[in-house]
Design an enzyme around this catalytic site. Structure first.
Site, PDB file in Angstrom:
ATOM      1  CG  ASP A 147       1.759  -1.397   3.492  1.00 25.28           C
ATOM      2  OD1 ASP A 147       1.430  -1.311   4.690  1.00 25.28           O
ATOM      3  OD2 ASP A 147       1.103  -2.030   2.636  1.00 25.28           O
TER       4      ASP A 147
ATOM      5  CG  HIS B  72      -1.844  -1.131   1.324  1.00 27.10           C
ATOM      6  ND1 HIS B  72      -1.797  -2.082   2.300  1.00 27.10           N
ATOM      7  CD2 HIS B  72      -2.873  -1.462   0.527  1.00 27.10           C
ATOM      8  CE1 HIS B  72      -2.759  -2.964   2.096  1.00 27.10           C
ATOM      9  NE2 HIS B  72      -3.430  -2.617   1.028  1.00 27.10           N
TER      10      HIS B  72
HETATM   11  C1  XUL Z   1      -9.170  -6.837   0.918  1.00 27.58           C
HETATM   12  C2  XUL Z   1      -7.974  -7.229   0.224  1.00 27.58           C
HETATM   13  C3  XUL Z   1      -6.809  -6.312   0.410  1.00 27.58           C
HETATM   14  C4  XUL Z   1      -6.231  -5.824  -0.834  1.00 27.58           C
HETATM   15  C5  XUL Z   1      -5.026  -4.967  -0.624  1.00 27.58           C
HETATM   16  O1  XUL Z   1     -10.043  -7.865   1.061  1.00 27.58           O
HETATM   17  O2  XUL Z   1      -7.907  -8.254  -0.381  1.00 27.58           O
HETATM   18  O3  XUL Z   1      -5.774  -7.039   0.986  1.00 27.58           O
HETATM   19  O4  XUL Z   1      -5.830  -6.911  -1.565  1.00 27.58           O
HETATM   20  O5  XUL Z   1      -5.377  -3.669  -0.507  1.00 27.58           O
END
Ligand code: XUL
Ligand code: MN
Length: 345
Positions: free
Chosen positions: A53, A50
């Protein structure tokens, strides 16, 4: 470790403290550095991030400050022998996005979302990845009448268009999910993701990421969703995991609930040479009951299961399968697969 040409990735959130909506953290948090240090030993060569992150204090930094911080991270990844697979703007935690990000009724919230997604793109450039993942977490409704679903589609297209215009080389992979945190999400399946992509200013740069658990929550078979995206050359990443029925999003280890369903995902990826197309992300979480000192075994299990299923897929006699299909002897084909799965056990 023989990986048969596959490259594996996960995100720092996949080593976590076990908090759930009904109870607090039960494991000590790992530092970001200690997470980076276990990737290679577990068989992973890439990290998913992210935006925060990558740059935790991105709200307090100037654009230049974000670039500097990201450069520091890139050196740390280099030191660990890791590459960044994608960057995803976290558009669901900030107070601005309580009622949605790109589809919020509040224009200030929509502006915040766009600005934040652009920051994620800046970060991706410094990390030398062209892939941005959009999990449209809060784009949907708790209450149907609170938003206009048709207008929401226009808002999503406009937001994606703005991001494509902001940077001419990025690719955007939409990660569909049918519910959670919203009751009903606007982009629940791969088909919705691809239809949305077709309306953007540059459909060639908009694809999808399929997560197994999300497909199962939508009542679909993940291997069919994978095949659908592959048939459009639009499967740019995956979040493999498993899920026991239509419950909360469980993020169980790949194959932990339904080994045959996992096998079929691997089989379809194999048939399209996915190893040459994208990375295999494992979006898995350790059970809350797992003690801290052994809290990465879900990541080990997922990769091992995947590789064992690759071996099974490659060992099957394709001529024998074709003959059984021609004879319509699907019971014998059923047994061939079951026998193979049990031999792998
Ligand atoms: C939510 C999900 C998240 C996204 C990353 O369910 O899968 O982990 O993949 O933002
Ligand atoms: Mn995911």
């Amino acid at each position: 470790m023989e990986t048969y040409g596959y490259r594996f990735s996960f995100g720092p959130w996949n080593i976590h403290e076990g908090a759930d909506p009904f109870g607090p953290a039960v494991r000590k948090p790992w530092s970001f550095t200690s997470k980076l240090q276990v990737y290679r030993a577990l068989g992973y060569t890439a990290i998913q991030l992210h935006d925060d992150d990558a740059v935790p204090d991105l709200h307090d930094l100037s654009p230049d400050g974000i670039v500097q911080a990201t450069r520091g991270l890139r050196h740390r990844l280099d030191d660990e022998g890791l590459v960044a697979e994608f960057v995803a703007p976290r558009l669901w935690e900030h107070t601005s996005t309580i009622d949605g990000a790109f589809t919020s009724n509040d224009p200030l919230a929509r502006a915040y979302a766009l600005d934040r997604a652009k920051k994620a793109i800046d970060i991706s450039q410094e990390l030398q990845t062209d892939l941005i993942v959009l999990w449209l977490a809060r784009e949907g409704t708790y209450l149907r009448e609170a938003k206009d679903a048709r207008r929401a589609m226009d808002q999503l297209v406009a937001a994606i268009d703005a991001l494509l215009a902001y940077n001419p080389t990025i690719r955007i992979a939409i990660e569909p999910k049918p519910n959670e945190p919203m009751d009903i999400a606007y982009v629940p399946t791969i088909g919705h993701g691809l239809a949305l992509a077709s309306r953007t200013r540059d459909p060639a740069r908009v694809g999808v990421l399929l997560e197994s658990a999300h497909a199962i929550l939508a009542g679909l078979d993940p291997s069919d969703e994978i095949a659908f995206a592959l048939s459009f050359n639009k499967l740019w990443s995956v979040h493999l995991n498993d899920q026991n029925g239509l419950k909360y999003d469980q993020d169980r280890s790949f194959g932990a609930v339904d080994l045959r369903r996992a096998f079929n995902q691997v089989r379809v990826l194999e048939a399209s040479n996915y190893a040459q197309i994208g990375m295999v992300g494992m979006d898995v979480k350790a059970l809350r009951s797992q003690p801290e000192e052994v809290s990465t075994k879900h990541l080990r299990n997922s990769i091992q299961t995947f590789l064992r299923l690759v071996e099974l897929a490659r060992s099957l006699d394709q001529a024998q399968i074709a003959a059984l299909i021609a004879q319509r002897d699907y019971e014998e084909l059923d047994w061939l697969i079951l026998d193979g799965l049990m031999r792998q056990a």
